[in-house]
Design an enzyme around this catalytic site. Structure first.
Site, mmCIF file in Angstrom:
data_model
loop_
_atom_site.group_PDB
_atom_site.id
_atom_site.type_symbol
_atom_site.label_atom_id
_atom_site.label_comp_id
_atom_site.label_asym_id
_atom_site.label_seq_id
_atom_site.Cartn_x
_atom_site.Cartn_y
_atom_site.Cartn_z
ATOM 1 N N ASP A 291 0.769 -1.244 0.000
ATOM 2 C CA ASP A 291 0.000 0.000 0.000
ATOM 3 C C ASP A 291 0.800 1.293 0.000
ATOM 4 O O ASP A 291 0.402 2.270 -0.598
ATOM 5 C CB ASP A 291 -0.912 0.029 1.238
ATOM 6 C CG ASP A 291 -1.893 -1.129 1.261
ATOM 7 O OD1 ASP A 291 -1.695 -2.103 0.511
ATOM 8 O OD2 ASP A 291 -2.850 -1.061 2.036
ATOM 9 N N GLU B 135 3.268 -7.487 12.013
ATOM 10 C CA GLU B 135 2.849 -7.308 10.619
ATOM 11 C C GLU B 135 4.077 -7.173 9.706
ATOM 12 O O GLU B 135 4.113 -7.721 8.618
ATOM 13 C CB GLU B 135 1.964 -6.056 10.550
ATOM 14 C CG GLU B 135 1.315 -5.798 9.206
ATOM 15 C CD GLU B 135 0.496 -4.506 9.215
ATOM 16 O OE1 GLU B 135 0.426 -3.824 10.268
ATOM 17 O OE2 GLU B 135 -0.067 -4.174 8.153
HETATM 18 C C1 GLC Z 1 -2.246 -3.573 5.002
HETATM 19 C C2 GLC Z 1 -1.429 -4.188 3.881
HETATM 20 C C3 GLC Z 1 -2.316 -5.005 2.961
HETATM 21 C C4 GLC Z 1 -3.103 -6.008 3.783
HETATM 22 C C5 GLC Z 1 -3.895 -5.303 4.878
HETATM 23 C C6 GLC Z 1 -4.583 -6.256 5.838
HETATM 24 O O1 GLC Z 1 -3.087 -2.618 4.520
HETATM 25 O O2 GLC Z 1 -0.734 -3.218 3.185
HETATM 26 O O3 GLC Z 1 -1.541 -5.673 2.011
HETATM 27 O O4 GLC Z 1 -3.963 -6.744 2.978
HETATM 28 O O5 GLC Z 1 -3.013 -4.538 5.654
HETATM 29 O O6 GLC Z 1 -3.654 -7.113 6.405
#
Ligand code: GLC
Length: 437
Positions: free
Chosen positions: A171, A403
């Site tokens: 993102d 994460e």
């Molecule tokens: C963040 C990441 C995306 C993922 C989401 C939920 O936005 O960039 O890739 O799907 O989190 O984990």
């Protein structure tokens, strides 16, 4: 933590993040709904110890499909006030084609469903049962693949575009900075929730959120019509990670259709689409000079010449030739693979836009590592593949199931160097898969 303890903890995380309605949230607070590509990875993890949950992960996603085959990036099965922008902002009801049983976003995410389904088949002990499940969902997953070629490939190249950075999965990549320089949206007023869960230094800026929301407003203005989005979205990118996962999922669908029998027409269709896709991919997205694949900005007609973990993802889909793969691996080891770094940073550590703590601007992500591990193995780079796997296990051992993680080993010496959400589902799911091999 021993390997056994890691696996036990990982299973616990998945079970805790699993929701009554049959899907799994990425993590509490920060991401309280179902996310599309997360679900593919999560299903692979569950398949190792609870195949019913793996199946319902896929089924709950597929059930949110739109009438044109599109499967959205977030499914709002439940309500939550810990996330922005929620269903009231995205307004999937604006589209005639949207799913009327559940609100969703009007954008999608990388296609993990084909290869996740194939992995589930490989892992499942009861093959008859999993084949019945495959028969139940495979056509919907095929329609998802076809959606892209029908509606996201205006030049008929076999390469599909994304219209929003949130569709990429990566993102907040520094690659998007080039696109932000071409637009100037008004400063919007909104209340963010993410920075209430996570240190703002690890998240995108307010201005970046202006860009993100601005593109959604444009898509909404056209009721999420693909043709209009292709014409008016300031963000229109052919992304190597996105296209690689689509191609890989198609290859899995071909093998699964062959397994269940019949469906010759679909097999042929997927084969011809994929063949064309690989050809265009190599012609258009490979940068000879950099020796890796890059993103192509369709709106401004140029290659965005940056090296990110996405640049190596075509290995996962069998796209590069042996010579190209050799060059890619050399670049990976030179820039991302020094002894003082964990593999694999999400963005070129030698570049001035590299940020070791911020979201997709540098940190290591377990899902990308999992894709790279398999890609490197397929091309015979077993030693580097194993390093990617060992590094992934090591950073989880050191920090827990975050994460994302700092790529610099020194950052792990005296403090936690895992960032973003904690007890994060795909970190848990893919470590289970790594440790079960
Ligand atoms: C963040 C990441 C995306 C993922 C989401 C939920 O936005 O960039 O890739 O799907 O989190 O984990």
């Amino acid at each position: 933590m021993t390997q056994q303890e890691i696996t036990t903890k990982a299973k616990e995380i998945l079970i805790n993040n699993y929701q009554e309605k049959g899907f799994t949230i990425p993590c509490k607070g920060l991401y309280p709904f179902q996310w599309n590509w997360d679900s593919g990875f999560i299903a692979i993890g569950f398949a190792h110890f609870d195949i019913e949950k793996a199946k319902s992960e896929i089924k709950s996603l597929v059930d949110a499909q739109w009438s044109n085959g599109f499967i959205p990036h977030i499914i709002f099965h439940n309500e939550s006030d810990t996330y922005f922008p929620g269903p009231d902002f995205h307004r999937s009801d604006l589209s005639e084609l949207s799913n009327k049983s559940v609100p969703t976003t009007g954008m999608t995410q990388p296609h993990t469903l084909g290869f996740a389904l194939e992995k589930m088949y490989e892992i499942a002990e009861n093959k008859e049962d999993i084949i019945n499940f495959i028969k139940l969902v495979i056509d919907a997953i095929y329609d998802f693949s076809l959606y892209f070629y029908n509606f996201r490939d205006p030049l008929n190249e076999g390469l599909v575009y994304i219209y929003h950075n949130w569709e990429s999965g990566t993102d907040n990549s520094p690659i998007w900075d080039d696109i932000w320089e071409t637009i100037n949206p008004p400063s919007l007023e909104f209340e963010r929730k993410d920075t209430g869960h996570v240190d703002a230094a690890q998240r995108p800026s307010k201005r970046e959120y202006d860009y993100y929301l601005h593109i959604i407003e444009i898509a909404k203005k056209y009721n999420y019509e693909d043709r209009e989005i292709a014409e008016y979205s300031p963000f229109l990118v052919q992304d190597p990670l996105f296209n690689s996962l689509l191609i890989s999922s198609n290859a899995s669908l071909i093998r699964l259709y062959e397994l269940i029998g019949g469906n010759e027409y679909k097999i042929e269709k997927l084969k011809s689409l994929t063949q064309k896709a690989i050809q265009s991919f190599n012609n258009k997205l490979y940068d000879q000079e950099l020796g890796v694949y890059c993103h192509y900005d369709l709106r401004n007609n140029k290659l965005l010449r940056y090296i990110s973990s996405s640049s190596f993802s075509p290995l996962f889909a069998g796209i590069p030739s042996k010579e190209q793969a050799e060059k890619m691996v050399t670049v990976m080891m030179e820039k991302f693979g020094n002894d003082d770094q964990y593999l694999c940073a999400s963005f070129d550590p030698t570049h001035k836009r590299f940020n070791p703590k911020k979201y997709w601007r540098g940190p290591v992500w377990i899902n990308l590592n999992w894709l790279l591990y398999h890609g490197l193995k397929d091309y015979g780079y077993d030693d580097i593949a194993n390093r990617v796997k060992e590094d992934s296990i090591e950073i989880i051992k050191q920090n827990g199931f975050f994460e994302y993680f700092d790529a610099r080993k020194e950052a792990h010496q005296n403090s936690i160097a895992g960032y973003g959400g904690d007890n994060f589902s795909w970190s848990a799911a893919l470590i289970i898969d790594f440790l079960t091999k």
